[in-house]
Design a protein around this motif. Structure first.
Motif, PDB file in Angstrom:
ATOM      1  N   VAL A  52       0.851  -1.188   0.000  1.00  0.00           N
ATOM      2  CA  VAL A  52       0.000   0.000   0.000  1.00  0.00           C
ATOM      3  C   VAL A  52       0.891   1.243   0.000  1.00  0.00           C
ATOM      4  O   VAL A  52       1.577   1.516   0.989  1.00  0.00           O
ATOM      5  CB  VAL A  52      -0.942   0.013   1.219  1.00  0.00           C
ATOM      6  CG1 VAL A  52      -1.807   1.277   1.214  1.00  0.00           C
ATOM      7  CG2 VAL A  52      -1.811  -1.241   1.242  1.00  0.00           C
ATOM      8  N   PRO A  53       0.884   1.990  -1.093  1.00  0.00           N
ATOM      9  CA  PRO A  53       1.769   3.161  -1.158  1.00  0.00           C
ATOM     10  C   PRO A  53       1.293   4.288  -0.243  1.00  0.00           C
ATOM     11  O   PRO A  53       0.095   4.467  -0.012  1.00  0.00           O
ATOM     12  CB  PRO A  53       1.694   3.572  -2.631  1.00  0.00           C
ATOM     13  CG  PRO A  53       0.395   3.029  -3.125  1.00  0.00           C
ATOM     14  CD  PRO A  53       0.147   1.774  -2.354  1.00  0.00           C
ATOM     15  N   ALA A  54       2.253   5.032   0.280  1.00  0.00           N
ATOM     16  CA  ALA A  54       1.949   6.223   1.070  1.00  0.00           C
ATOM     17  C   ALA A  54       2.042   7.439   0.141  1.00  0.00           C
ATOM     18  O   ALA A  54       2.740   7.401  -0.879  1.00  0.00           O
ATOM     19  CB  ALA A  54       2.935   6.337   2.221  1.00  0.00           C
ATOM     20  N   PRO A  55       1.345   8.529   0.453  1.00  0.00           N
ATOM     21  CA  PRO A  55       0.447   8.688   1.598  1.00  0.00           C
ATOM     22  C   PRO A  55      -0.939   8.131   1.316  1.00  0.00           C
ATOM     23  O   PRO A  55      -1.278   7.833   0.166  1.00  0.00           O
ATOM     24  CB  PRO A  55       0.394  10.200   1.760  1.00  0.00           C
ATOM     25  CG  PRO A  55       0.546  10.723   0.353  1.00  0.00           C
ATOM     26  CD  PRO A  55       1.520   9.785  -0.315  1.00  0.00           C
ATOM     27  N   LEU A  56      -1.741   7.980   2.365  1.00  0.00           N
ATOM     28  CA  LEU A  56      -3.113   7.518   2.244  1.00  0.00           C
ATOM     29  C   LEU A  56      -4.052   8.690   2.500  1.00  0.00           C
ATOM     30  O   LEU A  56      -3.983   9.336   3.550  1.00  0.00           O
ATOM     31  CB  LEU A  56      -3.391   6.409   3.261  1.00  0.00           C
ATOM     32  CG  LEU A  56      -3.004   4.984   2.863  1.00  0.00           C
ATOM     33  CD1 LEU A  56      -3.131   4.059   4.061  1.00  0.00           C
ATOM     34  CD2 LEU A  56      -3.869   4.476   1.735  1.00  0.00           C
ATOM     35  N   ALA A  57      -4.926   8.938   1.553  1.00  0.00           N
ATOM     36  CA  ALA A  57      -5.881  10.034   1.703  1.00  0.00           C
ATOM     37  C   ALA A  57      -7.077   9.540   2.504  1.00  0.00           C
ATOM     38  O   ALA A  57      -8.132   9.194   1.958  1.00  0.00           O
ATOM     39  CB  ALA A  57      -6.324  10.546   0.333  1.00  0.00           C
ATOM     40  N   ALA A  58      -6.905   9.471   3.808  1.00  0.00           N
ATOM     41  CA  ALA A  58      -7.962   8.966   4.682  1.00  0.00           C
ATOM     42  C   ALA A  58      -7.743   9.482   6.091  1.00  0.00           C
ATOM     43  O   ALA A  58      -6.640   9.916   6.458  1.00  0.00           O
ATOM     44  CB  ALA A  58      -7.962   7.439   4.676  1.00  0.00           C
ATOM     45  N   GLN A  59      -8.820   9.442   6.874  1.00  0.00           N
ATOM     46  CA  GLN A  59      -8.702   9.783   8.294  1.00  0.00           C
ATOM     47  C   GLN A  59      -8.552   8.540   9.165  1.00  0.00           C
ATOM     48  O   GLN A  59      -8.095   8.614  10.293  1.00  0.00           O
ATOM     49  CB  GLN A  59      -9.932  10.578   8.753  1.00  0.00           C
ATOM     50  CG  GLN A  59      -9.917  12.052   8.361  1.00  0.00           C
ATOM     51  CD  GLN A  59     -10.058  12.248   6.869  1.00  0.00           C
ATOM     52  OE1 GLN A  59     -10.998  11.744   6.254  1.00  0.00           O
ATOM     53  NE2 GLN A  59      -9.118  12.975   6.286  1.00  0.00           N
ATOM     54  N   ARG A  60      -8.962   7.370   8.612  1.00  0.00           N
ATOM     55  CA  ARG A  60      -8.812   6.093   9.343  1.00  0.00           C
ATOM     56  C   ARG A  60      -8.599   4.980   8.325  1.00  0.00           C
ATOM     57  O   ARG A  60      -9.087   5.056   7.188  1.00  0.00           O
ATOM     58  CB  ARG A  60     -10.069   5.749  10.165  1.00  0.00           C
ATOM     59  CG  ARG A  60     -10.369   6.668  11.304  1.00  0.00           C
ATOM     60  CD  ARG A  60     -11.781   6.443  11.843  1.00  0.00           C
ATOM     61  NE  ARG A  60     -11.952   5.169  12.527  1.00  0.00           N
ATOM     62  CZ  ARG A  60     -13.132   4.708  12.942  1.00  0.00           C
ATOM     63  NH1 ARG A  60     -14.230   5.419  12.718  1.00  0.00           N
ATOM     64  NH2 ARG A  60     -13.215   3.558  13.572  1.00  0.00           N
ATOM     65  N   VAL A  61      -7.899   3.941   8.743  1.00  0.00           N
ATOM     66  CA  VAL A  61      -7.735   2.741   7.924  1.00  0.00           C
ATOM     67  C   VAL A  61      -8.148   1.549   8.775  1.00  0.00           C
ATOM     68  O   VAL A  61      -7.642   1.370   9.889  1.00  0.00           O
ATOM     69  CB  VAL A  61      -6.282   2.567   7.428  1.00  0.00           C
ATOM     70  CG1 VAL A  61      -6.165   1.291   6.604  1.00  0.00           C
ATOM     71  CG2 VAL A  61      -5.846   3.773   6.610  1.00  0.00           C
ATOM     72  N   ILE A  62      -9.078   0.752   8.254  1.00  0.00           N
ATOM     73  CA  ILE A  62      -9.555  -0.440   8.957  1.00  0.00           C
ATOM     74  C   ILE A  62      -8.966  -1.668   8.268  1.00  0.00           C
ATOM     75  O   ILE A  62      -9.098  -1.832   7.050  1.00  0.00           O
ATOM     76  CB  ILE A  62     -11.094  -0.537   8.950  1.00  0.00           C
ATOM     77  CG1 ILE A  62     -11.708   0.766   9.467  1.00  0.00           C
ATOM     78  CG2 ILE A  62     -11.561  -1.743   9.769  1.00  0.00           C
ATOM     79  CD1 ILE A  62     -11.425   1.070  10.911  1.00  0.00           C
ATOM     80  N   VAL A  63      -8.308  -2.525   9.042  1.00  0.00           N
ATOM     81  CA  VAL A  63      -7.750  -3.763   8.501  1.00  0.00           C
ATOM     82  C   VAL A  63      -8.536  -4.939   9.072  1.00  0.00           C
ATOM     83  O   VAL A  63      -9.238  -4.798  10.084  1.00  0.00           O
ATOM     84  CB  VAL A  63      -6.243  -3.900   8.847  1.00  0.00           C
ATOM     85  CG1 VAL A  63      -5.472  -2.704   8.316  1.00  0.00           C
ATOM     86  CG2 VAL A  63      -6.034  -4.065  10.347  1.00  0.00           C
ATOM     87  N   PRO A  64      -8.471  -6.117   8.437  1.00  0.00           N
ATOM     88  CA  PRO A  64      -9.215  -7.280   8.952  1.00  0.00           C
ATOM     89  C   PRO A  64      -8.847  -7.593  10.399  1.00  0.00           C
ATOM     90  O   PRO A  64      -7.701  -7.397  10.825  1.00  0.00           O
ATOM     91  CB  PRO A  64      -8.779  -8.409   8.006  1.00  0.00           C
ATOM     92  CG  PRO A  64      -8.373  -7.718   6.745  1.00  0.00           C
ATOM     93  CD  PRO A  64      -7.763  -6.421   7.177  1.00  0.00           C
ATOM     94  N   GLY A  65      -9.813  -8.093  11.126  1.00  0.00           N
ATOM     95  CA  GLY A  65      -9.615  -8.353  12.551  1.00  0.00           C
ATOM     96  C   GLY A  65      -8.506  -9.332  12.860  1.00  0.00           C
ATOM     97  O   GLY A  65      -7.900  -9.279  13.940  1.00  0.00           O
TER      98      GLY A  65
END
Length: 324
Positions: A52-65
């Protein structure tokens, strides 16, 4: 409004999309990124950093549990908070404070034929009692099984009794005279006809289950299918599912090839050969078999409940078809 990125794998991508769409409207915008991984649960922090390249245009990132690794390090690397979601995609609504939606198991596409394998040895009350038990477990059709070298003088009465009690009925025999008798008594289905016995279908209105002269001779099944399709008659085609270790894998391939040749015909799959003759937990076996049935759009399965380990096979098949 916060923007949330959900990281996932190929197998879970469609399910994740479906769940997120079902939550609309949401107090956040979202996007799904499949990171080139088959199984989302195998995702690791190191893998995310590589893919996953940076930067990420997001306020949160959810990954699998079940994602393993140091999420704090990912948060520092991307400058965006990373957090683990629930272990199951279906639990995302609760993760965001929504009420859980009950799982809808009311729908299914595959019907269940439940065979009374020893019907000639039972009296009419015994046959009716077995039918009630199978119907209560989820059977759609009661299959009256005839036995080799065993007289069945009350076959017609059995068919009429079950029909009078509101059941759809199938007669299962290797003998043409018993198939004729069952059809004339009002059976809805006859199991089974091949090229040599198709004439029976001209004598009675019952819907036939068509088989090959020999399972290794698919051309004879194709010929029977073509004849019935040309007549506009309803039928089910059964390439025959063989038990372990007598050709199960080869027989599964027969079903796949039949569906490829005939994308729209109704298919029957006799799963009792596998559940009865495999000394293992039938709930798991039924899950796999009904999963294959769902993939192949099998119209009906034939199952039995004889061996002690298969005593709940009908009920398990009912649950499995709904889950799948």
């Amino acid at each position: 409004m916060d923007h949330i990125v959900f990281l996932t794998g190929r197998l879970a991508e469609k399910s994740l999309l479906r769940v997120l769409e079902s939550m609309a409207p949401t107090p956040f915008s979202w996007e799904i990124r499949e990171i080139g991984l088959q199984v989302a649960a195998l995702m690791t922090a190191d893998m995310i950093r590589r893919r996953v390249p940076a930067p990420l245009a997001a306020q949160r990132v959810i990954v699998p549990g079940r994602c393993r690794g140091d999420l704090a390090a990912l948060t520092e690397h991307y400058g965006v908070p990373f957090e683990r979601g629930p272990e199951e995609v279906k639990d995302l609504p609760q993760f965001f404070g929504r009420e859980a939606k009950p799982v809808d198991l009311s729908r299914y596409e595959t019907e269940i034929f439940a065979e009374i394998v020893d019907a000639p040895r039972l009296d009419l009350d015994g046959i009716a009692a077995r039918a009630r038990d199978y119907a209560a477990q989820g059977a759609n059709v009661i299959d009256i099984g005839c036995l080799p070298e065993t007289p069945f003088p009350h076959l017609e009465d059995a068919v009429r009794r079950l029909k009078a009690e509101g059941y759809r009925v199938s007669v299962d025999s290797m003998h043409t005279d018993e198939l004729l008798r069952g059809g004339r008594a009002g059976a809805d289905y006859l199991m089974s006809l091949n090229l040599d016995t198709l004439w029976i279908a001209d004598e009675v209105p019952s819907t036939p289950i068509l088989v090959a002269r020999d399972p290794r001779d698919p051309a004879s099944l194709d010929a029977a299918i073509e004849l019935f399709a040309a007549r506009g008659r309803a039928f089910l085609a059964d390439p025959i599912l063989d038990p372990i270790p007598f050709g199960l894998a080869t027989s599964i391939a027969r079903y796949v090839r039949l569906r490829e040749r005939y994308p729209d015909v109704a298919i029957m799959m006799g799963i009792g050969n596998v559940t009865e003759l495999t000394e293992a937990d039938t709930s798991g076996i039924n899950a796999v078999l009904l999963g294959m049935a769902a993939e192949l759009r099998v119209s009906a399965v034939l199952t039995t409940s004889v061996s002690l380990h298969a005593r709940r096979a009908v009920r398990e098949a009912d649950v499995a078809r709904r889950v799948m």
